[in-house]
Design a protein around this motif. Structure first.
Motif, short mmCIF file in Angstrom:
data_model
loop_
_atom_site.label_atom_id
_atom_site.label_comp_id
_atom_site.label_asym_id
_atom_site.label_seq_id
_atom_site.Cartn_x
_atom_site.Cartn_y
_atom_site.Cartn_z
N GLY A 39 0.84 -1.33 -0.02
CA GLY A 39 -0.02 0.16 0.04
C GLY A 39 0.95 1.16 -0.05
N LYS A 40 2.13 1.11 0.09
CA LYS A 40 3.21 2.20 -0.03
C LYS A 40 3.45 2.75 -1.38
N THR A 41 3.69 3.85 -1.67
CA THR A 41 4.43 4.27 -2.80
C THR A 41 5.62 4.82 -2.91
N VAL A 42 6.62 4.54 -3.16
CA VAL A 42 7.99 5.03 -3.33
C VAL A 42 8.43 5.69 -4.77
N LEU A 43 9.35 6.76 -4.83
CA LEU A 43 9.75 7.34 -5.76
C LEU A 43 11.34 7.41 -5.71
N ILE A 44 12.15 6.73 -6.44
CA ILE A 44 13.32 6.73 -6.59
C ILE A 44 14.04 7.25 -7.82
N THR A 45 15.01 8.16 -7.54
CA THR A 45 15.67 8.74 -8.72
C THR A 45 16.82 8.03 -8.99
N GLY A 46 17.37 7.95 -10.17
CA GLY A 46 18.67 7.23 -10.69
C GLY A 46 18.29 5.78 -10.39
N ALA A 47 17.22 5.12 -10.67
CA ALA A 47 16.91 3.55 -10.34
C ALA A 47 17.39 2.74 -11.12
N ASN A 48 17.92 3.15 -12.36
CA ASN A 48 18.04 2.04 -13.50
C ASN A 48 19.26 1.26 -13.21
N THR A 49 20.24 1.81 -12.25
CA THR A 49 21.48 1.12 -12.03
C THR A 49 22.09 1.18 -10.78
N GLY A 50 23.04 0.22 -10.45
CA GLY A 50 23.88 0.80 -8.94
C GLY A 50 22.73 0.73 -7.86
N ILE A 51 23.12 1.46 -6.88
CA ILE A 51 22.51 1.60 -5.42
C ILE A 51 20.84 1.80 -5.54
N GLY A 52 20.61 2.59 -6.68
CA GLY A 52 19.25 2.96 -6.85
C GLY A 52 18.37 1.73 -7.53
N LYS A 53 18.94 1.07 -8.32
CA LYS A 53 18.22 -0.37 -8.57
C LYS A 53 18.01 -1.17 -7.55
N GLN A 72 -0.68 9.48 -3.77
CA GLN A 72 0.12 9.40 -2.66
C GLN A 72 1.59 9.00 -2.91
N LEU A 73 2.64 9.57 -2.00
CA LEU A 73 3.67 9.39 -1.97
C LEU A 73 4.37 9.07 -0.72
N HIS A 74 4.81 8.07 -0.25
CA HIS A 74 5.41 7.82 1.16
C HIS A 74 6.86 7.96 1.36
N ILE A 75 7.57 7.57 0.26
CA ILE A 75 8.87 7.55 0.23
C ILE A 75 9.72 8.04 -0.78
N LEU A 76 10.21 9.22 -0.53
CA LEU A 76 11.05 9.96 -1.82
C LEU A 76 12.61 9.59 -1.58
N ILE A 77 13.33 8.85 -2.81
CA ILE A 77 14.57 8.50 -2.36
C ILE A 77 15.37 9.53 -3.40
N ASN A 78 16.12 10.45 -3.19
CA ASN A 78 17.07 11.20 -3.88
C ASN A 78 18.19 10.54 -4.01
N ASN A 79 18.68 9.67 -5.04
CA ASN A 79 19.58 9.00 -4.80
C ASN A 79 20.60 9.03 -6.19
N ALA A 82 5.61 10.31 6.08
CA ALA A 82 6.34 9.95 4.98
C ALA A 82 7.76 10.23 5.12
N ARG A 83 8.58 9.91 4.35
CA ARG A 83 10.12 9.99 4.47
C ARG A 83 10.99 10.21 3.27
N ILE A 84 11.79 11.18 3.43
CA ILE A 84 12.76 11.36 2.30
C ILE A 84 14.19 10.87 2.70
N VAL A 85 14.87 10.33 1.67
CA VAL A 85 16.14 9.88 1.93
C VAL A 85 16.95 10.81 1.04
N VAL A 86 18.05 11.08 1.45
CA VAL A 86 18.99 11.90 0.41
C VAL A 86 20.15 11.14 0.44
N VAL A 87 20.72 10.65 -0.75
CA VAL A 87 22.03 9.84 -0.76
C VAL A 87 23.17 10.91 -0.85
N SER A 88 23.73 11.04 0.15
CA SER A 88 25.00 11.87 -0.02
C SER A 88 26.07 11.12 0.04
#
Ligand code: NDP
Ligand code: RET
Length: 319
Positions: free
Chosen positions: A42-56, A121-128, A171-177
């Motif tokens: 039931g949760k929706t997640v958005l991940i940037t740069g999800a085609n490879t590496g850590i994001g995938k 709805q957006l529960h998790i945003l991962i700026n990856n 909701a949560r935001i994760v910033v990959v630094s």
């Protein structure tokens, strides 16, 4: 001649030790693991740069846990290929690919407009997504590529989606630094490195900007039930080194000492789902545990100033 023999013998001993202790070295290098049993039905997640590496790998794990995962990729074909491989390893995976180029504010705005119209709805945003050590290049909007993609692009994206995140709270935001933030300074007098350019320092500046952004945003989100934390994933054998031949060679030679992308995804996953972090915000994590932040990453004055400068550069208001 003698010196040469000693060097060769020394290298031989080191190689032998590495081979002998490889399983132990690998276990140590793998780092922290997210052991949370949380289901994401039931949760929706958005991940940037999800085609490879850590994001995938982050996308795969969150999809396995039942989330609807939206993979924001600049290259749709690469994204679809990765989504297919996720579906192949997890039959129930709900993954979809959307086009997003963080080096183009028009693309970010078009992405957000469509996203807000179609996803409620957006529960998790991962700026990856991220770039490292590329030759001096500018984004479509004239920003230096590292600060443009790694910081400003994600800043704009988050500003456009923050209303939805608040409406979907908790909701949560994760910033990959990165640990690289330790070596960065925000060069307010030359944010886009027009005066002088060093690709390594430009990367470090952008990763420091990630830490400062997470801290400042968390301050501004107090009381909303939307949290934001930054992450150092570890040193991960991924495509990130693609712009540096030396780093690419170094990474393949020392691959035993590095994390796999799956291992590198653990702290992002932990920050995105762990129950014990439900009210933790503005912190930095590595190996699924709180991590050190350099003094320049703890400066409230710098984080406020970066926030204002970012709004100014993007021509937006976000208070
Ligand atoms: N690998 C490591 O050792 C470390 C990585 N990190 C951070 O982890 C994050 C993920 O890196 P990692 O998986 O290792 O690297 P990869 O290079 O494997 O992945 C980076 C991702 O970002 C995407 N990306 C790059 N530019 C853009 C853009 N303009 N618009 C949209 N997406 C873009 C890439 O897309 P495409 O494939 O199309 O180029 C790719 O999907 C980065 O933020 C990086 O700084 C931090 C510390 C160490
Ligand atoms: C010195 C050294 C290493 C190299 C570390 C490097 C090169 C880290 C790069 C980090 C990056 C790329 C961070 C990105 O944000 C190893 C191989 C781990 C182990 C041997 C000692």
């Amino acid at each position: 001649m003698m010196v040469l023999l000693v060097i060769v013998a020394g290298l031989g001993v080191v190689t032998l030790l590495v081979i002998l202790f490889a399983p132990h070295i690998r276990k140590y290098a793998a780092g922290g693991v997210c052991r949370s049993p949380v289901s994401l039905e039931g949760k929706t997640v958005l991940i940037t740069g999800a085609n490879t590496g850590i994001g995938k790998e982050t996308a795969l794990e969150l999809a396995v846990r039942g989330a609807r995962v939206i993979m924001a990729c600049r290259d749709i074909d690469k994204g679809e290929e990765s989504a297919d491989s996720i579906r192949a390893s997890c039959a129930h995976a709900q993954v979809e690919v959307r086009q997003l180029d963080l080096a183009d504010t028009c693309s970010i705005r078009a992405f957000a407009q469509k996203f807000l119209a179609e996803v409620n709805q957006l529960h998790i945003l991962i700026n990856n997504a991220g770039v490292m050590m590329c030759p001096y290049t500018k984004t479509i909007d004239g920003f230096e590529m590292h600060i443009g993609v790694n910081h400003l692009g994600h800043f704009l994206l988050a500003s456009l989606l923050i209303g939805l995140l608040k409406r979907s709270a908790p909701a949560r935001i994760v910033v990959v630094s990165s640990l690289a933030h330790n070596f960065g300074w925000i060069r307010f007098h030359d944010l886009h490195s027009q005066g002088s350019y060093n690709s390594g320092l430009a990367y470090c500046q952008s990763k420091l900007a990630n830490v400062l952004f997470a801290r400042e945003l968390s301050r501004r989100l107090k009381g909303t039930n939307v949290t934001v934390n930054s992450v150092h994933p570890g040193t991960v054998n991924s495509d990130l080194t693609r712009h540096s031949t030396l780093m690419t060679i170094f990474f393949s030679v020392f691959s035993t000492f590095l994390k796999t992308p799956r291992e590198g995804a653990q702290t992002s996953i932990y920050c995105a789902i762990a129950d014990e972090l439900h009210s933790i915000s503005g912190k930095h994590f590595s190996d699924c545990a709180p991590a050190f932040v350099a003094p320049q990453g703890r400066s409230e004055e710098t984080s406020r100033r970066l926030w204002d400068v970012s709004c100014e550069q993007l021509g937006i208001q976000w208070d």
